[in-house]
Scaffold this active site. Structure first.
Site, PDB file in Angstrom:
ATOM      1  N   LYS A  13       0.932  -1.310   0.008  1.00 56.43           N
ATOM      2  CA  LYS A  13      -0.127   0.046  -0.135  1.00 56.43           C
ATOM      3  C   LYS A  13       0.961   1.187  -0.046  1.00 56.43           C
ATOM      4  O   LYS A  13       0.664   2.223  -0.635  1.00 56.43           O
ATOM      5  CB  LYS A  13      -0.967   0.058   1.022  1.00 56.43           C
ATOM      6  CG  LYS A  13      -1.827  -1.207   1.370  1.00 56.43           C
ATOM      7  CD  LYS A  13      -3.076  -1.107   2.535  1.00 56.43           C
ATOM      8  CE  LYS A  13      -2.363  -1.096   3.840  1.00 56.43           C
ATOM      9  NZ  LYS A  13      -1.624  -2.368   4.176  1.00 56.43           N
ATOM     10  N   ARG A  88      -9.484   0.943   9.403  1.00 60.07           N
ATOM     11  CA  ARG A  88      -8.906  -0.641   9.582  1.00 60.07           C
ATOM     12  C   ARG A  88      -9.862  -1.416  10.621  1.00 60.07           C
ATOM     13  O   ARG A  88      -9.594  -2.658  10.769  1.00 60.07           O
ATOM     14  CB  ARG A  88      -7.585  -0.474  10.465  1.00 60.07           C
ATOM     15  CG  ARG A  88      -6.513  -1.134   9.866  1.00 60.07           C
ATOM     16  CD  ARG A  88      -5.067  -0.861  10.795  1.00 60.07           C
ATOM     17  NE  ARG A  88      -3.905  -1.397  10.535  1.00 60.07           N
ATOM     18  CZ  ARG A  88      -2.991  -0.975   9.988  1.00 60.07           C
ATOM     19  NH1 ARG A  88      -3.103   0.249   9.420  1.00 60.07           N
ATOM     20  NH2 ARG A  88      -2.144  -1.569   9.812  1.00 60.07           N
ATOM     21  N   ARG A 127      12.039  -6.047   5.079  1.00 59.70           N
ATOM     22  CA  ARG A 127      12.041  -4.686   4.482  1.00 59.70           C
ATOM     23  C   ARG A 127      12.739  -3.822   5.563  1.00 59.70           C
ATOM     24  O   ARG A 127      12.825  -3.879   6.729  1.00 59.70           O
ATOM     25  CB  ARG A 127      10.461  -4.126   4.318  1.00 59.70           C
ATOM     26  CG  ARG A 127       9.639  -4.049   5.575  1.00 59.70           C
ATOM     27  CD  ARG A 127       8.230  -3.914   4.929  1.00 59.70           C
ATOM     28  NE  ARG A 127       7.362  -3.554   6.268  1.00 59.70           N
ATOM     29  CZ  ARG A 127       5.981  -3.324   6.138  1.00 59.70           C
ATOM     30  NH1 ARG A 127       5.624  -3.226   4.901  1.00 59.70           N
ATOM     31  NH2 ARG A 127       5.423  -3.019   7.034  1.00 59.70           N
ATOM     32  N   ARG A 160      14.957  -0.278  10.435  1.00 65.82           N
ATOM     33  CA  ARG A 160      13.870  -1.159  10.241  1.00 65.82           C
ATOM     34  C   ARG A 160      12.573  -0.843  11.449  1.00 65.82           C
ATOM     35  O   ARG A 160      12.993  -0.437  12.245  1.00 65.82           O
ATOM     36  CB  ARG A 160      14.195  -2.760  10.631  1.00 65.82           C
ATOM     37  CG  ARG A 160      14.921  -3.181   9.367  1.00 65.82           C
ATOM     38  CD  ARG A 160      15.683  -4.566   9.949  1.00 65.82           C
ATOM     39  NE  ARG A 160      16.789  -4.992   8.961  1.00 65.82           N
ATOM     40  CZ  ARG A 160      16.534  -5.609   7.957  1.00 65.82           C
ATOM     41  NH1 ARG A 160      15.588  -6.270   7.384  1.00 65.82           N
ATOM     42  NH2 ARG A 160      17.730  -5.941   7.135  1.00 65.82           N
ATOM     43  N   ARG A 172      -0.184  -9.228  13.560  1.00 68.11           N
ATOM     44  CA  ARG A 172      -0.679  -8.084  12.669  1.00 68.11           C
ATOM     45  C   ARG A 172      -1.709  -8.747  11.451  1.00 68.11           C
ATOM     46  O   ARG A 172      -2.710  -8.146  11.196  1.00 68.11           O
ATOM     47  CB  ARG A 172       0.214  -7.343  11.998  1.00 68.11           C
ATOM     48  CG  ARG A 172       0.993  -6.387  13.100  1.00 68.11           C
ATOM     49  CD  ARG A 172       2.458  -5.948  12.800  1.00 68.11           C
ATOM     50  NE  ARG A 172       2.192  -5.190  11.530  1.00 68.11           N
ATOM     51  CZ  ARG A 172       3.347  -4.792  10.751  1.00 68.11           C
ATOM     52  NH1 ARG A 172       4.411  -5.421  11.176  1.00 68.11           N
ATOM     53  NH2 ARG A 172       3.468  -4.186   9.786  1.00 68.11           N
TER      54      ARG A 172
HETATM   55  P1  AMP Z   1       1.091   0.073   9.530  1.00 74.16           P
HETATM   56  O1  AMP Z   1       2.243   1.173   9.473  1.00 74.16           O
HETATM   57  O2  AMP Z   1      -0.135   0.571   8.725  1.00 74.16           O
HETATM   58  O3  AMP Z   1       1.606  -1.168   9.268  1.00 74.16           O
HETATM   59  O4  AMP Z   1       0.639   0.410  10.994  1.00 74.16           O
HETATM   60  C1  AMP Z   1       1.579   0.204  12.146  1.00 74.16           C
HETATM   61  C2  AMP Z   1       0.699  -0.242  13.293  1.00 74.16           C
HETATM   62  O5  AMP Z   1       0.105   1.022  13.695  1.00 74.16           O
HETATM   63  C3  AMP Z   1      -0.509  -1.047  13.332  1.00 74.16           C
HETATM   64  O6  AMP Z   1       0.077  -2.358  13.470  1.00 74.16           O
HETATM   65  C4  AMP Z   1      -1.270  -0.396  14.441  1.00 74.16           C
HETATM   66  O7  AMP Z   1      -0.790  -0.845  15.713  1.00 74.16           O
HETATM   67  C5  AMP Z   1      -1.079   0.895  14.049  1.00 74.16           C
HETATM   68  N1  AMP Z   1      -2.236   1.548  13.301  1.00 74.16           N
HETATM   69  C6  AMP Z   1      -1.986   2.119  11.918  1.00 74.16           C
HETATM   70  N2  AMP Z   1      -3.083   2.431  11.506  1.00 74.16           N
HETATM   71  C7  AMP Z   1      -4.311   2.045  12.362  1.00 74.16           C
HETATM   72  C8  AMP Z   1      -5.570   2.293  12.112  1.00 74.16           C
HETATM   73  N3  AMP Z   1      -6.182   2.751  11.202  1.00 74.16           N
HETATM   74  N4  AMP Z   1      -6.338   1.716  13.537  1.00 74.16           N
HETATM   75  C9  AMP Z   1      -5.637   1.104  14.475  1.00 74.16           C
HETATM   76  N5  AMP Z   1      -4.360   0.882  14.539  1.00 74.16           N
HETATM   77  C10 AMP Z   1      -3.465   1.798  13.363  1.00 74.16           C
END
Ligand code: AMP
Length: 215
Positions: A13, A88, A127, A160, A172
């Protein structure tokens, strides 16, 4: 143009959002990036989010909803935005509908990037990114042309994410299937959801997304 990119962690994404930013002069709104910035700054939000993120769980809806609503109001969003990592959960999707209606905005496209779970673990655990300019690399799939030197800015330091390890990735992915995948029928029933094959090469995925946006 306002777009949502949906898909599991590691689906690509962020990579595709960067492309869309340049191509359409719209901004990537990554709630993960915003939360990581909050953690790094030590703000009250960051302190609340840190442990939850390191465990691979989701930050409470009300915190991310307020964060994204404030962000959409900033002037750089006037041409549009790409939501990356938000919504999410179904309550987040519903809150998004409400806030867009209040702001007089609408969603133009919701694009799902599909990738198999086995591929995601390998993608995420390998990554890393340039500490200076943020360009992304991968231990197996995308090494810098000169070892240890960023192709984009010449930087020599890389980082990282704290949550890109095998244990957290499993949580996740579980969270994605339990909490985020139920958003798909929500958008499907509204007739705005289109899927692209996120297993394809980066440029192919970009072409598929361009086709969706043109269609
Ligand atoms: P990401 O960078 O999108 O993989 O997000 C990293 C972490 O941030 C996730 O595993 C959640 O802990 C938190 N996070 C990011 N976006 C959201 C969201 N829309 N709702 C809840 N937690 C989020």
């Amino acid at each position: 143009m306002n777009i949502i990119l949906l898909g599991p962690p590691g689906a690509g994404k962020g990579t595709q959002a960067k492309f869309l930013e340049d191509r359409f002069d719209i901004v990537q709104l990554s709630t993960g990036d915003m939360l990581r910035a909050a953690v790094a700054s030590g703000s009250a939000l960051g302190q609340k989010a840190k442990e939850i993120m390191n465990a691979g769980r989701l930050v409470p809806d009300e915190l991310v909803i307020r964060m994204i609503s404030d962000r959409i109001d900033r002037p750089d969003c006037k041409n549009g935005f790409i939501l990356d990592g938000f919504p999410r959960t179904v309550p987040q999707a519903e809150a998004l509908d409400g806030m867009l209606a209040e702001k007089g905005l609408k969603l133009d496209h919701v694009i799902e990037m599909t990738v198999e779970d086995d591929a995601l673990v390998e993608r995420i655990t390998g990554r890393y990114s340039c500490a200076k300019c943020g360009v992304g690399y991968h231990d197996l799939f995308q090494l810098p042309k000169v070892a240890g030197v960023c192709d984009n800015c010449g930087g020599a330091a890389f980082k990282r994410r704290a949550d890109d390890n095998v244990e957290t990735v499993e949580t996740r992915l579980t969270q994605y299937h339990a909490q985020t995948a139920p958003i798909l029928p929500y958008y499907r029933s509204k007739g705005v959801l289109k899927a692209v094959d996120g297993m394809a090469a980066i440029e192919d995925v970009t072409r598929q997304i361009e086709a969706v946006l043109a269609g």
